[in-house]
Design a protein around this motif. Structure first.
Motif, short mmCIF file in Angstrom:
data_model
loop_
_atom_site.label_atom_id
_atom_site.label_comp_id
_atom_site.label_asym_id
_atom_site.label_seq_id
_atom_site.Cartn_x
_atom_site.Cartn_y
_atom_site.Cartn_z
N ARG A 126 0.75 -1.15 0.09
CA ARG A 126 -0.07 0.25 -0.08
C ARG A 126 0.69 1.19 0.03
O ARG A 126 0.52 2.26 -0.33
N VAL A 193 -4.43 -4.21 -0.02
CA VAL A 193 -3.98 -3.40 -0.90
C VAL A 193 -5.09 -2.65 -1.76
O VAL A 193 -5.29 -1.36 -1.97
N GLY A 197 -8.42 0.31 1.85
CA GLY A 197 -8.11 1.72 1.88
C GLY A 197 -9.52 2.50 1.70
O GLY A 197 -10.81 2.10 1.86
N HIS A 283 -3.53 3.95 -5.71
CA HIS A 283 -2.52 2.81 -6.09
C HIS A 283 -1.60 3.27 -7.07
O HIS A 283 -1.65 4.13 -7.81
#
Length: 291
Positions: A126, A193, A197, A283
């Protein structure tokens, strides 16, 4: 603010190393199974030469660091250099701390390993960094040898080859448990990942005060905006459209700002699955080792 961000990044990277090391040293090894990847390769070598696997792993990561610099360049090295030094050190230290989390059901132990290791590895990815393991080796092979092969297929081949090599030192049951742990940790890592979030939204705004809204987006919620000139289908008049990607908290702030200012706006909001870019909520485009 920048110092605080650097401190948090360092903290999360150390936490990532500690979690992965705990998963290997305190869960996997006490319950009688090993792990795959470069760590598993190190464990296999250690069973033949009698050297602590963490020291062998240190040597392999430093070799990987050198090969990465020679083939992929400094940019790729910058993503792995810190963890290439820190993780083997933490792995070696915790290997000497006598803590054992032993469970009666080995499959539950494998699941616990996968969750802890996946969370630890997910924190690192991340942040946009890598441990410089088989994912980096796959990138090297793709650039220098197998250019026409998809990266994920190279990675699968590497992992499969390593597990075959591990059979020279460990039983089929031990390696099979390692394979199951690998599947669980990859899924946990991907969840960390891509799904854990903040929820992201694309906000399209057509209004008569674009400059003020743009200033709020940049100065207050620290995002950027794309500006387009559009034509109203009903009025046939030129209008300005702002396009912004933000998380749910920032969207609420933006909506409340426009409401409090009394702006007359036409707003469309779209939930997004993935956004790639340089902002902390986005990302990285070079996360090609993950689906």
């Amino acid at each position: 603010m920048k110092k605080r961000n650097r401190f948090l990044t360092l903290f999360y990277m150390v936490l990532s190393c500690v979690l992965c090391s705990i998963a290997v040293n305190w869960v996997a090894l006490p319950n009688g199974f090993v792990v795959t990847g470069l760590t598993g390769l190190s464990m296999t070598a250690a069973s033949f030469v009698g050297i602590n696997y963490a020291l062998i792993f240190y040597g392999l990561t430093l070799l990987m660091l050198l090969c990465t610099f020679l083939t992929l360049g400094y940019k790729e090295v910058s993503n792995i250099i810190f963890l290439s030094v820190l993780y083997p050190l933490v792995l070696w230290v915790l290997n000497h701390v006598q803590v054992e989390i032993i469970l009666q059901e080995k499959l539950i132990a494998v699941m616990l390993f996968g969750v802890i290791y996946g969370v630890g590895a997910g924190i690192t990815y991340r942040l946009g960094y890598s441990y410089g393991g088989t994912d980096t080796l796959a990138k090297i092979l793709k650039k220098k040898v197998f250019r026409a092969v998809e990266l994920k297929n190279i990675m699968l081949t590497l992992e499969g080859t390593i597990m075959v090599v591990m059979l020279s030192a460990f039983s089929l049951d031990v390696v099979a448990y390692a394979f199951v742990g690998q599947i669980i940790y990859i899924n946990c890592m991907n969840y960390m990942v891509f799904n854990l979030g903040p929820k992201l939204y694309e906000v399209e705004i057509i209004c008569d005060h674009p400059a003020e809204i743009e200033r709020f987006i940049i100065d207050e919620i620290h995002k950027s905006a794309t500006i387009d000139q559009v034509i109203g289908g009903y009025s046939k008049e030129p209008k300005t459209q702002l396009d912004c990607v933000c998380n749910s908290r920032e969207y609420v702030q933006l909506r409340e700002f426009m409401r409090d200012q009394g702006f007359d706006c036409f707003i469309k909001v779209y939930p997004l699955t993935h956004v790639f870019g340089h902002n902390k909520d986005f990302h990285r485009l070079d996360d090609e080792n993950l689906e």
